[in-house]
Design a protein around this motif. Structure first.
Motif, PDB file in Angstrom:
ATOM      1  N   ASP A   1      35.938  33.911  75.494  1.00  0.00           N
ATOM      2  CA  ASP A   1      35.738  35.084  76.357  1.00  0.00           C
ATOM      3  C   ASP A   1      34.405  34.985  77.095  1.00  0.00           C
ATOM      4  N   PHE A   2      33.344  34.618  76.373  1.00  0.00           N
ATOM      5  CA  PHE A   2      32.035  34.492  77.006  1.00  0.00           C
ATOM      6  C   PHE A   2      32.035  33.367  78.039  1.00  0.00           C
ATOM      7  N   GLU A   3      32.684  32.257  77.707  1.00  0.00           N
ATOM      8  CA  GLU A   3      32.730  31.124  78.637  1.00  0.00           C
ATOM      9  C   GLU A   3      33.502  31.470  79.907  1.00  0.00           C
TER      10      GLU A   3
ATOM     11  N   GLY B   1      30.623  31.291  82.162  1.00  0.00           N
ATOM     12  CA  GLY B   1      30.479  29.850  82.238  1.00  0.00           C
ATOM     13  C   GLY B   1      29.910  29.306  80.934  1.00  0.00           C
ATOM     14  N   ALA B   2      29.900  27.983  80.797  1.00  0.00           N
ATOM     15  CA  ALA B   2      29.528  27.373  79.520  1.00  0.00           C
ATOM     16  C   ALA B   2      28.074  27.635  79.135  1.00  0.00           C
ATOM     17  N   HIS B   3      27.128  27.272  80.028  1.00  0.00           N
ATOM     18  CA  HIS B   3      25.707  27.392  79.678  1.00  0.00           C
ATOM     19  C   HIS B   3      25.259  28.849  79.588  1.00  0.00           C
ATOM     20  N   THR B   4      25.547  29.622  80.627  1.00  0.00           N
ATOM     21  CA  THR B   4      25.150  31.037  80.615  1.00  0.00           C
ATOM     22  C   THR B   4      25.900  31.797  79.529  1.00  0.00           C
TER      23      THR B   4
ATOM     24  N   THR C   1      30.670  33.226  68.096  1.00  0.00           N
ATOM     25  CA  THR C   1      31.138  31.938  68.621  1.00  0.00           C
ATOM     26  C   THR C   1      32.547  31.615  68.126  1.00  0.00           C
ATOM     27  N   ASP C   2      32.779  31.864  66.842  1.00  0.00           N
ATOM     28  CA  ASP C   2      34.095  31.569  66.258  1.00  0.00           C
ATOM     29  C   ASP C   2      35.206  32.429  66.857  1.00  0.00           C
ATOM     30  N   HIS C   3      34.854  33.684  67.219  1.00  0.00           N
ATOM     31  CA  HIS C   3      35.896  34.628  67.636  1.00  0.00           C
ATOM     32  C   HIS C   3      35.925  34.920  69.142  1.00  0.00           C
ATOM     33  N   TYR C   4      34.771  34.769  69.815  1.00  0.00           N
ATOM     34  CA  TYR C   4      34.719  35.213  71.210  1.00  0.00           C
ATOM     35  C   TYR C   4      34.138  34.181  72.170  1.00  0.00           C
TER      36      TYR C   4
END
Length: 303
Positions: A106-108, A112-115, A100-103
Motif C-alpha cells: 500500500d505504501f509503495e 513509490g519504493a524509496h519514499t 512492512t509485513d502488512h502494508y
C-alpha cells in the motif's frame, strides 16, 4: 522497498538503553536550561535577567553551585529518559516491521519504493510517539523538578502519586500526544529519507556511525521544528503546581494575547542548538549500538 536486517529484541533494548544513559550523562544540564527558557514568560533584556531565568534562586551563588543547580531531578530524568529511549528507539523497529509485513504494498503504490519506505518508517514513529504518553508521569516530575521545584515540597514520587492522583500526573496528555505524533513522524521519516536519498543505503542497519549522525540531524531538525509550538504549551502545562487547573487552550489564548504568536517558538533556537544535538546524539548512538549489540550477541541472542 529494500528490507533492513532485523536485530534481536535484546539488542534493541540494550542499544537504546545505552544511548539513553549516554544522553543523560552529557545533556541533562542543557535540558534543564531549555525547559527553563521555555517556561519563562518575561522578556530577557539583560544578562542579569538571563542569569535569573537559567539559575533561578541560585543566580547569585558561586559558579560551582550554579552549575550544580542545573542537575535537579536527575533520578526522574534518568528513569524517564532510559525508559523513553528503550520504548521509542527499541519499539519503533517492531512497529515498522509490522507495517512492512502488512502494508508495504500500500505504501509503495501510493508513494513509490524509496519514499514509501520513509513514509512507513515515519508512520511507525508517529504511532510509537503516541503510545509514549504512558511515560508522562515521569516526564511531569522531571520538568517540575527542573522548572518548579517548590511543587515537590519535600515529597517523593510515591507520596506525590498518592497525594495528587493519576489525573494530575497525566495533566497535558492530550497536548503530549499532539506533539509526539507529528514530532516522531518527522524524526523517523526524516532519518529514513536521508538514508534512502542522501546515503542510498539498501540496508539501514549497515549505516556507519557518520551516516547515522548525518541522518539523525535531518530527522531531529525536522522533528523539533514541527513539534515546537505544541512542546511550549505542553511544558507550560506541566511546570505548574499540581493544584493548578489552567487548561492548554487557556495557555494558548494567553500566549497569543500577551506574548504574540512568536511565543509558540520560544526556546526554539536554544532547543535546536541544545536539544537538537542531544536528540541527534541519542538517536545516532541507538542506531549504531543496536546493530553492534546484535553482532556481539551472535548466536546466543534472544529472538
Amino acid at each position: 522497498m529494500s528490507a533492513d536486517k532485523k536485530e534481536s529484541g535484546l539488542a534493541r533494548v540494550l542499544g537504546s538503553a545505552s544511548a539513553g544513559v549516554c544522553e543523560i550523562g552529557v545533556f541533562h544540564p542543557i535540558d534543564t536550561i531549555t525547559k527553563r527558557m521555555m517556561s519563562n514568560q518575561t522578556k530577557i533584556t539583560t544578562a542579569a535577567k538571563f542569569n535569573k531565568v537559567i539559575f533561578k534562586d541560585m543566580s547569585e551563588a558561586p559558579l560551582g553551585k550554579r552549575l550544580l543547580s542545573l542537575y535537579p531531578g536527575l533520578g526522574y530524568a534518568a528513569c524517564y529518559k532510559i525508559l523513553q529511549r528503550v520504548y521509542k528507539y527499541g519499539g519503533q523497529p517492531f512497529v515498522k516491521e509490522f507495517l512492512t509485513d502488512h502494508y508495504k504494498d500500500d505504501f509503495e503504490s501510493v508513494f513509490g519504493a524509496h519514499t514509501g519506505k520513509a513514509m512507513l518508517s515515519a508512520t511507525a514513529g508517529s504511532l510509537i510517539g503516541i503510545g509514549e504518553v504512558f511515560l508522562l508521569p515521569l516526564d511531569v516530575m522531571k520538568i517540575k523538578s527542573q522548572t518548579n521545584p517548590e511543587a515537590f515540597k519535600g515529597r517523593g514520587f510515591l507520596k506525590i502519586m498518592k497525594d495528587e492522583g493519576v489525573k494530575n500526573l497525566y495533566k497535558g496528555w492530550g497536548w503530549t500526544v499532539a506533539r509526539n505524533a507529528p514530532g516522531s513522524f518527522a524524526l523517523f521519516g526524516g532519518n529514513t529519507f536521508a538514508k534512502e536519498y542522501i546515503f542510498n543505503l539498501k540496508d539501514h542497519s549497515s549505516a556507519s556511525m557518520a551516516q547515522n549522525f548525518g541522518a539523525s540531524i535531518c530527522g531531529a531538525c525536522a522533528s523539533l521544528i514541527v513539534s515546537a509550538p505544541l512542546d511550549v504549551v505542553k511544558t507550560r502545562i506541566q511546570n505548574k503546581n499540581f493544584d493548578s487547573h489552567e487548561t492548554g487552550w487557556k495557555i494558548v489564548k494567553d500566549m497569543v494575547r500577551d506574548e504574540g504568536v512568536s511565543s509558540f517558538f520560544k526556546g526554539l533556537t536554544p532547543k535546536l542548538l541544545t536539544t537538537g544535538p542531544k536528540l541527534v546524539f541519542s538517536f545516532a548512538m541507538a542506531q549504531t549500538l543496536i546493530p553492534a549489540f546484535d553482532r556481539a550477541l551472535g548466536p546466543k541472542k534472544l529472538e
